[in-house]
Design a protein around this motif. Structure first.
Motif, PDB file in Angstrom:
ATOM      1  N   SER A   1       0.812  -1.216   0.000  1.00  0.00           N
ATOM      2  CA  SER A   1       0.000   0.000   0.000  1.00  0.00           C
ATOM      3  C   SER A   1       0.844   1.265   0.000  1.00  0.00           C
ATOM      4  O   SER A   1       0.315   2.365  -0.196  1.00  0.00           O
ATOM      5  CB  SER A   1      -0.909   0.009   1.233  1.00  0.00           C
ATOM      6  N   HIS A   2       2.165   1.116   0.194  1.00  0.00           N
ATOM      7  CA  HIS A   2       3.040   2.289   0.319  1.00  0.00           C
ATOM      8  C   HIS A   2       4.172   2.305  -0.706  1.00  0.00           C
ATOM      9  O   HIS A   2       5.218   2.917  -0.478  1.00  0.00           O
ATOM     10  CB  HIS A   2       3.627   2.347   1.733  1.00  0.00           C
ATOM     11  N   VAL A   3       3.979   1.651  -1.840  1.00  0.00           N
ATOM     12  CA  VAL A   3       4.995   1.660  -2.898  1.00  0.00           C
ATOM     13  C   VAL A   3       4.346   2.073  -4.215  1.00  0.00           C
ATOM     14  O   VAL A   3       3.124   1.992  -4.379  1.00  0.00           O
ATOM     15  CB  VAL A   3       5.678   0.275  -3.052  1.00  0.00           C
ATOM     16  N   ILE A   4       5.183   2.531  -5.145  1.00  0.00           N
ATOM     17  CA  ILE A   4       4.705   2.888  -6.484  1.00  0.00           C
ATOM     18  C   ILE A   4       4.823   1.657  -7.383  1.00  0.00           C
ATOM     19  O   ILE A   4       5.881   1.029  -7.470  1.00  0.00           O
ATOM     20  CB  ILE A   4       5.505   4.057  -7.067  1.00  0.00           C
ATOM     21  N   TRP A   5       3.720   1.312  -8.019  1.00  0.00           N
ATOM     22  CA  TRP A   5       3.650   0.158  -8.907  1.00  0.00           C
ATOM     23  C   TRP A   5       3.844   0.604 -10.361  1.00  0.00           C
ATOM     24  O   TRP A   5       3.566   1.758 -10.712  1.00  0.00           O
ATOM     25  CB  TRP A   5       2.285  -0.521  -8.784  1.00  0.00           C
ATOM     26  N   ASP A   6       4.308  -0.303 -11.212  1.00  0.00           N
ATOM     27  CA  ASP A   6       4.281  -0.065 -12.656  1.00  0.00           C
ATOM     28  C   ASP A   6       2.844  -0.207 -13.130  1.00  0.00           C
ATOM     29  O   ASP A   6       2.072  -1.004 -12.587  1.00  0.00           O
ATOM     30  CB  ASP A   6       5.173  -1.072 -13.388  1.00  0.00           C
ATOM     31  N   ALA A   7       2.465   0.551 -14.148  1.00  0.00           N
ATOM     32  CA  ALA A   7       1.083   0.536 -14.620  1.00  0.00           C
ATOM     33  C   ALA A   7       1.037   0.399 -16.135  1.00  0.00           C
ATOM     34  O   ALA A   7       1.794   1.058 -16.850  1.00  0.00           O
ATOM     35  CB  ALA A   7       0.358   1.804 -14.188  1.00  0.00           C
ATOM     36  N   ALA A   8       0.134  -0.456 -16.617  1.00  0.00           N
ATOM     37  CA  ALA A   8      -0.104  -0.637 -18.047  1.00  0.00           C
ATOM     38  C   ALA A   8      -1.590  -0.443 -18.311  1.00  0.00           C
ATOM     39  O   ALA A   8      -2.441  -1.057 -17.648  1.00  0.00           O
ATOM     40  CB  ALA A   8       0.343  -2.020 -18.504  1.00  0.00           C
ATOM     41  N   ILE A   9      -1.920   0.421 -19.264  1.00  0.00           N
ATOM     42  CA  ILE A   9      -3.308   0.737 -19.587  1.00  0.00           C
ATOM     43  C   ILE A   9      -3.906  -0.338 -20.489  1.00  0.00           C
ATOM     44  O   ILE A   9      -3.266  -0.820 -21.420  1.00  0.00           O
ATOM     45  CB  ILE A   9      -3.387   2.113 -20.265  1.00  0.00           C
ATOM     46  N   ILE A  10      -5.151  -0.710 -20.183  1.00  0.00           N
ATOM     47  CA  ILE A  10      -5.908  -1.672 -20.994  1.00  0.00           C
ATOM     48  C   ILE A  10      -7.132  -0.943 -21.541  1.00  0.00           C
ATOM     49  O   ILE A  10      -7.950  -0.436 -20.773  1.00  0.00           O
ATOM     50  CB  ILE A  10      -6.360  -2.879 -20.152  1.00  0.00           C
ATOM     51  N   GLU A  11      -7.251  -0.881 -22.862  1.00  0.00           N
ATOM     52  CA  GLU A  11      -8.407  -0.229 -23.470  1.00  0.00           C
ATOM     53  C   GLU A  11      -9.117  -1.196 -24.402  1.00  0.00           C
ATOM     54  O   GLU A  11      -8.501  -1.795 -25.281  1.00  0.00           O
ATOM     55  CB  GLU A  11      -7.982   1.026 -24.246  1.00  0.00           C
ATOM     56  N   GLY A  12     -10.425  -1.359 -24.184  1.00  0.00           N
ATOM     57  CA  GLY A  12     -11.226  -2.229 -25.039  1.00  0.00           C
ATOM     58  C   GLY A  12     -12.599  -1.618 -25.256  1.00  0.00           C
ATOM     59  O   GLY A  12     -12.959  -0.617 -24.623  1.00  0.00           O
ATOM     60  N   GLU A  13     -13.381  -2.208 -26.134  1.00  0.00           N
ATOM     61  CA  GLU A  13     -14.696  -1.665 -26.457  1.00  0.00           C
ATOM     62  C   GLU A  13     -15.663  -1.803 -25.291  1.00  0.00           C
ATOM     63  O   GLU A  13     -16.458  -0.901 -25.005  1.00  0.00           O
ATOM     64  CB  GLU A  13     -15.272  -2.373 -27.689  1.00  0.00           C
ATOM     65  N   ASN A  14     -15.605  -2.957 -24.612  1.00  0.00           N
ATOM     66  CA  ASN A  14     -16.570  -3.238 -23.548  1.00  0.00           C
ATOM     67  C   ASN A  14     -16.010  -3.107 -22.145  1.00  0.00           C
ATOM     68  O   ASN A  14     -16.759  -3.147 -21.169  1.00  0.00           O
ATOM     69  CB  ASN A  14     -17.145  -4.645 -23.735  1.00  0.00           C
ATOM     70  N   GLU A  15     -14.698  -2.990 -22.023  1.00  0.00           N
ATOM     71  CA  GLU A  15     -14.103  -2.760 -20.717  1.00  0.00           C
ATOM     72  C   GLU A  15     -12.734  -2.118 -20.880  1.00  0.00           C
ATOM     73  O   GLU A  15     -12.091  -2.242 -21.922  1.00  0.00           O
ATOM     74  CB  GLU A  15     -13.994  -4.058 -19.901  1.00  0.00           C
ATOM     75  N   SER A  16     -12.346  -1.401 -19.845  1.00  0.00           N
ATOM     76  CA  SER A  16     -11.006  -0.830 -19.823  1.00  0.00           C
ATOM     77  C   SER A  16     -10.431  -1.086 -18.440  1.00  0.00           C
ATOM     78  O   SER A  16     -11.142  -1.464 -17.503  1.00  0.00           O
ATOM     79  CB  SER A  16     -11.023   0.670 -20.130  1.00  0.00           C
ATOM     80  N   GLY A  17      -9.118  -0.887 -18.310  1.00  0.00           N
ATOM     81  CA  GLY A  17      -8.526  -1.181 -17.022  1.00  0.00           C
ATOM     82  C   GLY A  17      -7.074  -0.766 -16.930  1.00  0.00           C
ATOM     83  O   GLY A  17      -6.492  -0.187 -17.850  1.00  0.00           O
TER      84      GLY A  17
END
Length: 349
Positions: free
Chosen positions: A112-128
């Motif tokens: 809860s106290h660290v910075i994570w790497d992030a990858a964007i997920i984009e789709g027609e019916n869901e994103s994340g």
């Protein structure tokens, strides 16, 4: 479904980003790469009005100074570990003591106290967003290099799915959860005492004075812990049951779920009509009703205090390593830790 990325602040000189997902209905989820914190979640009431239903802050400084794990991923091990130590394969491991003599939520520098790497997920019916973090061998006292992925997705059915995945190069402990505080009144109009919770659970875990499981399971029948037919959160606050009194008048207890992935929990706010349905692959859930939240800070302009939110922390039983009769959270090299929890939001007429 697009994903918006924006700067949110800095931690230890490193940039923290906020990611926002929006579906066609108007539901919106915002989260940080710091602690995978869910900062805002806008859900509909019975009239279709969208308001924020989680507790959080607008600045990274407030998260660093005041946050009682608002919206964060906690681990390696959620909950408390007695005496901040455990034994695995004949070896003893000492952990930081960050709650009296005990270890809480992975320690002062837990996930809860660290910075994570992030990858964007984009789709027609869901994103994340797929967050990933490599926890080195010995971090916070835990053995093994642990590679962790946590994925948040929002779909067109107003569902937030949280998927957890981890592998290790040596035997270790893993028990992750999301620590969001839900308040379905919308924008913190009221506390959660009039919220109702229905939960498919016949037993809960007895706690001792340090809020650690004693190892004993208690039957909910005839107690304020029986949510099978639904009951108000207020019932546990006004209760004289020793376990309600123990945790500061309310709930801070693990419950054993009867079955998984079948709407185990339904949290409702009768006044707004908002409803949250939780389905999980986990065997248990910690119900916490913010009984010990301090009144020393503001939550987006609203005074903090007791009973401002309800946490439904889906996870394995806390302190399982010290209780052989509990489902264990041991992960060995070559094994995969994988679990999913789904949160569905509705406005009920």
């Amino acid at each position: 479904m697009k994903v918006l990325q924006e700067e949110f602040g800095q931690v230890d000189g490193k940039q923290v980003y906020q990611y926002t997902l929006v579906n066609e209905q108007g539901m919106r989820l915002s989260c940080l790469d710091y602690g995978c914190i869910i900062t805002e979640l806008f859900a509909p009431d019975r009239e279709g009005n969208f308001e924020n239903v989680v507790l959080g802050f607008d600045s990274i400084e407030d998260y660093l100074t005041h946050s009682p794990y608002f919206g964060a991923i906690v681990g390696r091990v959620a909950g408390r570990i007695a005496e901040s130590e455990f034994e695995l394969n004949g070896r003893r491991f000492a952990l930081p003591k960050n709650e009296g003599q005990n270890h809480l939520h992975g320690g002062p520098r837990g996930f809860s106290h660290v910075i994570w790497d992030a990858a964007i997920i984009e789709g027609e019916n869901e994103s994340g967003i797929q967050f990933s973090y490599v926890s080195p061998d010995g971090e916070e006292g835990y053995p093994g290099t642990l590679q962790v992925k946590v994925t948040y997705t929002l779909n067109q059915a107003n569902q937030l799915k949280i998927r957890y995945h981890a592998t290790t190069d040596q035997t270790t402990l893993v028990n992750l959860t999301n620590h969001s505080y839900f308040n379905l009144s919308g924008d913190l109009k009221r506390n959660v005492l009039e919220h109702t919770l229905t939960m498919d659970s016949k037993q809960f875990f007895e706690l001792d004075e340090a809020l650690l499981p004693t190892g004993k399971l208690l039957n909910v029948e005839g107690t304020p812990f029986d949510f099978r037919s639904g009951r108000k959160i207020a019932d546990g606050i006004t209760s004289s049951h020793p376990q309600n009194v123990l945790v500061g008048q309310g709930y801070d207890h693990p419950f054993l779920l009867n079955k998984q992935q079948s709407q185990e929990m339904v949290l409702s706010d009768p006044e707004s009509g908002r409803q949250l349905i939780v389905a999980t692959e986990e065997p248990s859930v910690v119900l916490y009703t913010s009984n010990t939240m301090e009144d020393t800070f503001k939550i987006r302009g609203t005074q903090s205090g007791k009973y401002m939110g309800v946490c439904l922390e889906t996870q394995g039983p806390p302190d399982a390593i010290h209780h052989p009769n509990f489902k264990q959270c041991t992960l060995e090299a070559g094994q995969v830790y994988q679990t999913e929890t789904t949160y569905t939001f509705n406005g009920v007429k």
